[in-house]
Motif scaffolding. Sequence first.
Motif, PDB file in Angstrom:
ATOM      1  N   HIS A 127       0.840  -1.196   0.000  1.00  0.00           N
ATOM      2  CA  HIS A 127       0.000   0.000   0.000  1.00  0.00           C
ATOM      3  C   HIS A 127       0.883   1.256   0.000  1.00  0.00           C
ATOM      4  N   ALA A 128       1.908   1.242   0.858  1.00  0.00           N
ATOM      5  CA  ALA A 128       2.840   2.379   0.923  1.00  0.00           C
ATOM      6  C   ALA A 128       3.604   2.538  -0.388  1.00  0.00           C
ATOM      7  N   TYR A 175       1.327   4.066  -3.323  1.00  0.00           N
ATOM      8  CA  TYR A 175       1.072   5.502  -3.148  1.00  0.00           C
ATOM      9  C   TYR A 175       2.267   6.162  -2.462  1.00  0.00           C
ATOM     10  N   SER A 176       3.427   5.960  -3.024  1.00  0.00           N
ATOM     11  CA  SER A 176       4.661   6.429  -2.385  1.00  0.00           C
ATOM     12  C   SER A 176       4.769   7.950  -2.295  1.00  0.00           C
ATOM     13  N   THR A 177       3.995   8.672  -3.084  1.00  0.00           N
ATOM     14  CA  THR A 177       4.049  10.134  -3.022  1.00  0.00           C
ATOM     15  C   THR A 177       2.940  10.712  -2.148  1.00  0.00           C
ATOM     16  N   GLU A 178       2.180   9.839  -1.503  1.00  0.00           N
ATOM     17  CA  GLU A 178       1.081  10.284  -0.643  1.00  0.00           C
ATOM     18  C   GLU A 178       1.170   9.588   0.709  1.00  0.00           C
ATOM     19  N   ASP A 179       0.577  10.207   1.712  1.00  0.00           N
ATOM     20  CA  ASP A 179       0.464   9.545   3.008  1.00  0.00           C
ATOM     21  C   ASP A 179      -0.549   8.417   2.865  1.00  0.00           C
ATOM     22  N   VAL A 180      -0.300   7.296   3.528  1.00  0.00           N
ATOM     23  CA  VAL A 180      -1.267   6.204   3.539  1.00  0.00           C
ATOM     24  C   VAL A 180      -1.559   5.797   4.978  1.00  0.00           C
ATOM     25  N   ILE A 181      -2.732   5.224   5.155  1.00  0.00           N
ATOM     26  CA  ILE A 181      -3.132   4.730   6.473  1.00  0.00           C
ATOM     27  C   ILE A 181      -4.001   3.503   6.286  1.00  0.00           C
ATOM     28  N   ASP A 224       9.791  -9.638  -3.912  1.00  0.00           N
ATOM     29  CA  ASP A 224       9.416 -10.340  -5.139  1.00  0.00           C
ATOM     30  C   ASP A 224       8.055  -9.872  -5.648  1.00  0.00           C
ATOM     31  N   ARG A 225       7.177  -9.451  -4.742  1.00  0.00           N
ATOM     32  CA  ARG A 225       5.863  -8.954  -5.153  1.00  0.00           C
ATOM     33  C   ARG A 225       5.975  -7.584  -5.811  1.00  0.00           C
ATOM     34  N   LEU A 226       6.934  -6.789  -5.345  1.00  0.00           N
ATOM     35  CA  LEU A 226       7.191  -5.500  -5.992  1.00  0.00           C
ATOM     36  C   LEU A 226       7.709  -5.714  -7.413  1.00  0.00           C
ATOM     37  N   LYS A 227       8.645  -6.633  -7.559  1.00  0.00           N
ATOM     38  CA  LYS A 227       9.194  -6.919  -8.887  1.00  0.00           C
ATOM     39  C   LYS A 227       8.102  -7.385  -9.838  1.00  0.00           C
ATOM     40  N   ALA A 228       7.114  -8.101  -9.302  1.00  0.00           N
ATOM     41  CA  ALA A 228       6.000  -8.586 -10.121  1.00  0.00           C
ATOM     42  C   ALA A 228       4.939  -7.506 -10.345  1.00  0.00           C
ATOM     43  N   GLY A 229       5.111  -6.345  -9.722  1.00  0.00           N
ATOM     44  CA  GLY A 229       4.162  -5.239  -9.902  1.00  0.00           C
ATOM     45  C   GLY A 229       2.858  -5.397  -9.134  1.00  0.00           C
ATOM     46  N   LEU A 230       2.847  -6.264  -8.127  1.00  0.00           N
ATOM     47  CA  LEU A 230       1.610  -6.507  -7.381  1.00  0.00           C
ATOM     48  C   LEU A 230       1.164  -5.304  -6.550  1.00  0.00           C
ATOM     49  N   HIS A 231       2.080  -4.388  -6.269  1.00  0.00           N
ATOM     50  CA  HIS A 231       1.672  -3.205  -5.508  1.00  0.00           C
ATOM     51  C   HIS A 231       0.661  -2.364  -6.288  1.00  0.00           C
TER      52      HIS A 231
END
Length: 184
Positions: free
Chosen positions: A23-24, A27-33, A154-161
């Motif tokens: 989740h973070a 939306y790395s350019t925004e605050d998340v909660i 590995d999930r980031l590399k797969a683009g799951l975010h």
Amino acid sequence: MDQQLEQMSVDIQKIVYKKAMLHACKYSTEDVIGILIGQINDKNINIVDAYPLFHSRVSLNTLEVSLDIISSELQNDRKIIGVYEAKANSRGIMSEIGEEMLKNINQKQAILMRISQIEVDDAPILNAKIVSLNENVKYVINSTSALEWWVIQDRLKAGLHWKIVDFDAHFENVQLNFRNQYLE
């Protein structure tokens, strides 16, 4: 006479790291909660799930609706036990909301997980840290910080975010599943 700290053992399931940290990342350019789900027993806290809530705007109405929806789906032995947050900058809007949510949870052991970016070997990675809001409670985490990163790398590399759905997205399109079960 010094007051003795109460130690709480904290177990964090991998799915919690996956949902909160992806989740973070999305939306790395925004605050998340988001919220943390689990059980709290005498000296043990078990965080078993996380629900991404918001990444841009938060209104009292949407917050109440999202918490009601989640609470209605929880098994009897599980409840909302905390909040996770990641700040994109120093505005801290979500922190204020998170603090209010933690007050309303009304438990002395309410959990706050802060996700931040750190550098390891000159490479930026995410780190999740459990922060005690009760000065009389010390958390003993039963996982390593390295695990947190490797769980999602590995999930980031797969683009799951990019597939993470929070309540902001769900309220825009109710067909989107905020449970993010594809990560389990």
